[in-house]
Design a protein around this motif. Structure first.
Motif, PDB file in Angstrom:
ATOM      1  N   HIS A   1      11.282   4.021  -3.317  1.00  0.00           N
ATOM      2  CA  HIS A   1      10.153   3.160  -4.109  1.00  0.00           C
ATOM      3  C   HIS A   1      10.447   1.797  -4.467  1.00  0.00           C
ATOM      4  O   HIS A   1       9.840   0.748  -4.064  1.00  0.00           O
TER       5      HIS A   1
ATOM      6  N   ALA B   1      -3.545   0.208  -9.265  1.00  0.00           N
ATOM      7  CA  ALA B   1      -3.438   0.688  -7.926  1.00  0.00           C
ATOM      8  C   ALA B   1      -4.815   0.336  -7.027  1.00  0.00           C
ATOM      9  O   ALA B   1      -4.829  -0.183  -6.132  1.00  0.00           O
TER      10      ALA B   1
ATOM     11  N   GLY C   1       1.008   4.056  -3.133  1.00  0.00           N
ATOM     12  CA  GLY C   1       0.931   5.588  -2.611  1.00  0.00           C
ATOM     13  C   GLY C   1       1.833   6.111  -3.253  1.00  0.00           C
ATOM     14  O   GLY C   1       1.681   7.459  -3.882  1.00  0.00           O
ATOM     15  N   ALA C   2       3.107   5.620  -3.209  1.00  0.00           N
ATOM     16  CA  ALA C   2       4.288   6.654  -3.835  1.00  0.00           C
ATOM     17  C   ALA C   2       4.302   6.501  -5.152  1.00  0.00           C
ATOM     18  O   ALA C   2       4.732   7.483  -5.645  1.00  0.00           O
TER      19      ALA C   2
ATOM     20  N   ILE D   1       1.758   6.421  -7.404  1.00  0.00           N
ATOM     21  CA  ILE D   1       0.704   7.620  -7.787  1.00  0.00           C
ATOM     22  C   ILE D   1       1.509   9.046  -7.275  1.00  0.00           C
ATOM     23  O   ILE D   1       1.071  10.152  -8.110  1.00  0.00           O
ATOM     24  N   ALA D   2       1.981   9.215  -6.201  1.00  0.00           N
ATOM     25  CA  ALA D   2       2.547  10.406  -5.803  1.00  0.00           C
ATOM     26  C   ALA D   2       3.488  11.006  -6.910  1.00  0.00           C
ATOM     27  O   ALA D   2       3.589  12.033  -7.251  1.00  0.00           O
TER      28      ALA D   2
ATOM     29  N   CYS E   1      -5.043  -2.400  -4.342  1.00  0.00           N
ATOM     30  CA  CYS E   1      -5.679  -2.167  -2.824  1.00  0.00           C
ATOM     31  C   CYS E   1      -7.120  -3.203  -2.660  1.00  0.00           C
ATOM     32  O   CYS E   1      -7.123  -3.339  -1.409  1.00  0.00           O
TER      33      CYS E   1
ATOM     34  N   VAL F   1       0.881  -1.306   0.083  1.00  0.00           N
ATOM     35  CA  VAL F   1      -0.011   0.068   0.117  1.00  0.00           C
ATOM     36  C   VAL F   1       0.840   1.242  -0.141  1.00  0.00           C
ATOM     37  O   VAL F   1       0.560   2.180  -0.716  1.00  0.00           O
ATOM     38  N   ILE F   2       1.971   1.250   0.859  1.00  0.00           N
ATOM     39  CA  ILE F   2       3.028   2.443   0.601  1.00  0.00           C
ATOM     40  C   ILE F   2       3.414   2.489  -0.572  1.00  0.00           C
ATOM     41  O   ILE F   2       3.523   3.561  -1.096  1.00  0.00           O
TER      42      ILE F   2
END
Length: 461
Positions: A53, A408, A35-36, A38-39, A412, A31-32
């Motif tokens: 990453h 993603a 998120g990275a 997408i960021a 998830c 999950v981290i």
């Protein structure tokens, strides 16, 4: 004696909380990593974000999941007890703390402190290698799966000290007094990680899991192909890594060809078993078809790239634009497909197996949500196809962003489904798993470095 299809022994497995603790933590890192991803797609992150990453996904998700799976299934497959439960808990704590620190330091740009976090990773991975290695040592002679796991353990043991030296070299020159450059060591480090540690584990596990999930037997043709793989792939990994480290073009080419030939032979075996499957549709079979297709695509892309430029960092993942094919299409789909059986199986065996025949109990596949599983498969597959096609066909950046978002969301949903399975059916839910990891270590009869159960050193294979 407890057995599951394929003659595997479940009376030797460690407490449920130990492998599940690895899997839950691996999902958290996934999950981290999502998120990275997408960021980074919509903005710029500080420091060495890309490097952080990559390590969060490959160590935090893939490697920790491998650690949990080997800790669980080497005893099951091999019929021996885990060497030490306490070491299994220690390995998880060291790797998790080390990885969090490593990624945070990379983002903060605090490179002088990287060796501190790197030391924790080094000790954690070496603890895992020692614990599972001592377990495998009692299973000799090794079968196909065990030999590939032994290769993976050897690769893990070499990867982490090379990574530690690379971390030190950020601020203190390490390789100036040697014939090796930082680039040489980096290529060897990454080659052993991707091919030796991860891919060898995938091959060893799929040899067992594909047979279990398809309920088929291998033919004489399959056995000959597996014999070719055993000759070509392990030797190829060693020669390829050596050729890259020594900057020897002929040696690297020979190793690359051997790796590709071995993987091609193995892929044919898995595809033949999937075609002959005698069971209905399942999450494992669906995803293993994606793995087979991805492996064929990766092999086709990689063969010319490695022949022309086997020493280049741009061909580290094979074709310069084929990284998603290997990492997502092969590694991610293998992990997701396998965990859709492994996690429910561990929980089912712990909670429901003793009730079988006395009351109505759910089947293993009834423990997860079918609708979430189908949704996550569809979204992840569409997103993966977009991610793989975007660099190959020079699609606009918006296509990559959409594909990333779809993959993603799919991953998830997979995480949600697995966590709901543990929460609904596991004893005391997620909290019970997390607290049970420590309890499993405290409840071991012997200290670290001593077997938890006395085992015949030559068990019946």
């Amino acid at each position: 004696m407890n057995r599951i299809p394929g003659g595997l022994r479940t009376d030797q497995q460690p407490p449920m909380a130990i492998p599940l603790g690895h899997f839950v933590l691996g999902l958290a890192f996934l999950v981290i990593g999502i998120g990275a991803e997408i960021a980074m797609a919509v903005s710029t992150l500080p420091g060495l974000a890309s490097l952080a990453h990559v390590h969060v996904l490959l160590i935090g998700w893939i490697a920790i999941t491998i650690m949990g799976a080997m800790t669980q299934f080497v005893p099951v497959w091999s019929g021996v007890s885990l060497y030490s439960r306490r070491l299994a808990v220690v390995q998880l704590a060291l790797v998790a703390v080390g990885l969090v620190g490593f990624a945070a330091l990379l983002l903060a740009g605090a490179l002088p402190w990287l060796p501190v976090a790197g030391a924790a990773l080094l000790l954690g991975i070496w603890t895992f290698v020692y614990n599972v290695g001592r377990t495998l040592w009692r299973t000799r002679p090794l079968d196909f799966t065990e030999r590939h796991f032994a290769l993976a353990l050897g690769a893990f043991a070499l990867v982490v000290p090379l990574g530690f030296l690379l971390a030190v070299d950020f601020t203190t020159p390490v390789f100036d007094a040697t014939a090796l450059t930082r680039g040489d060591v980096l290529l060897v480090h990454a080659t052993l990680a991707l091919l030796g540690a991860i891919t060898a584990t995938v091959v060893g596990a799929l040899a067992q899991l594909a047979t279990m999930f398809t309920q088929t037997d291998r033919s004489a043709v399959d056995e000959r192909l597996l014999g070719l793989e055993q000759l070509a792939f392990p030797a190829g990994v060693v020669v390829f890594a050596a050729g890259r480290g020594l900057e020897s073009l002929p040696l690297a080419r020979v190793g690359a060809v051997a790796v590709l030939v071995g993987l091609a032979a193995f892929t044919v075996v898995v595809a033949r078993q999937l075609v002959r499957a005698t069971v209905d549709r399942s999450p494992m079979i669906d995803r293993y078809w994606v793995v087979v297709a991805s492996l064929w695509a990766w092999l086709a892309l990689t063969a010319p790239a490695w022949w022309l430029e086997p020493l280049g960092y741009g061909t580290l993942f094979g074709h310069p634009d084929g990284g998603a094919v290997l990492v997502v299409g092969v590694f991610a789909f293998v992990v997701v497909g396998s965990l859709y059986h492994i996690v429910p199986f561990i929980i089912w065996h712990e909670r429901y197996s003793d009730r079988l025949g006395f009351e109505q109990v759910p089947m293993i596949d009834d423990l997860y949500d079918d609708r979430l599983e189908r949704a996550d498969f569809g979204l992840t597959l569409v997103g993966y196809v977009g991610l793989a096609a975007a660099p190959l066909f020079d699609l606009p950046s918006v296509a990559t962003l959409v594909a990333t978002a779809l993959a993603a969301v799919g991953l998830c949903l997979f995480v949600l489904n697995v966590l709901l399975t543990i929460h609904r059916h596991g004893p005391n839910g997620l909290a019970g798993v997390l607290t049970g990891v420590v309890g499993s270590a405290d409840g071991a009869e012997n200290g670290a470095g001593e077997p938890d159960v006395d085992v015949d050193p030559s068990p019946e294979r």
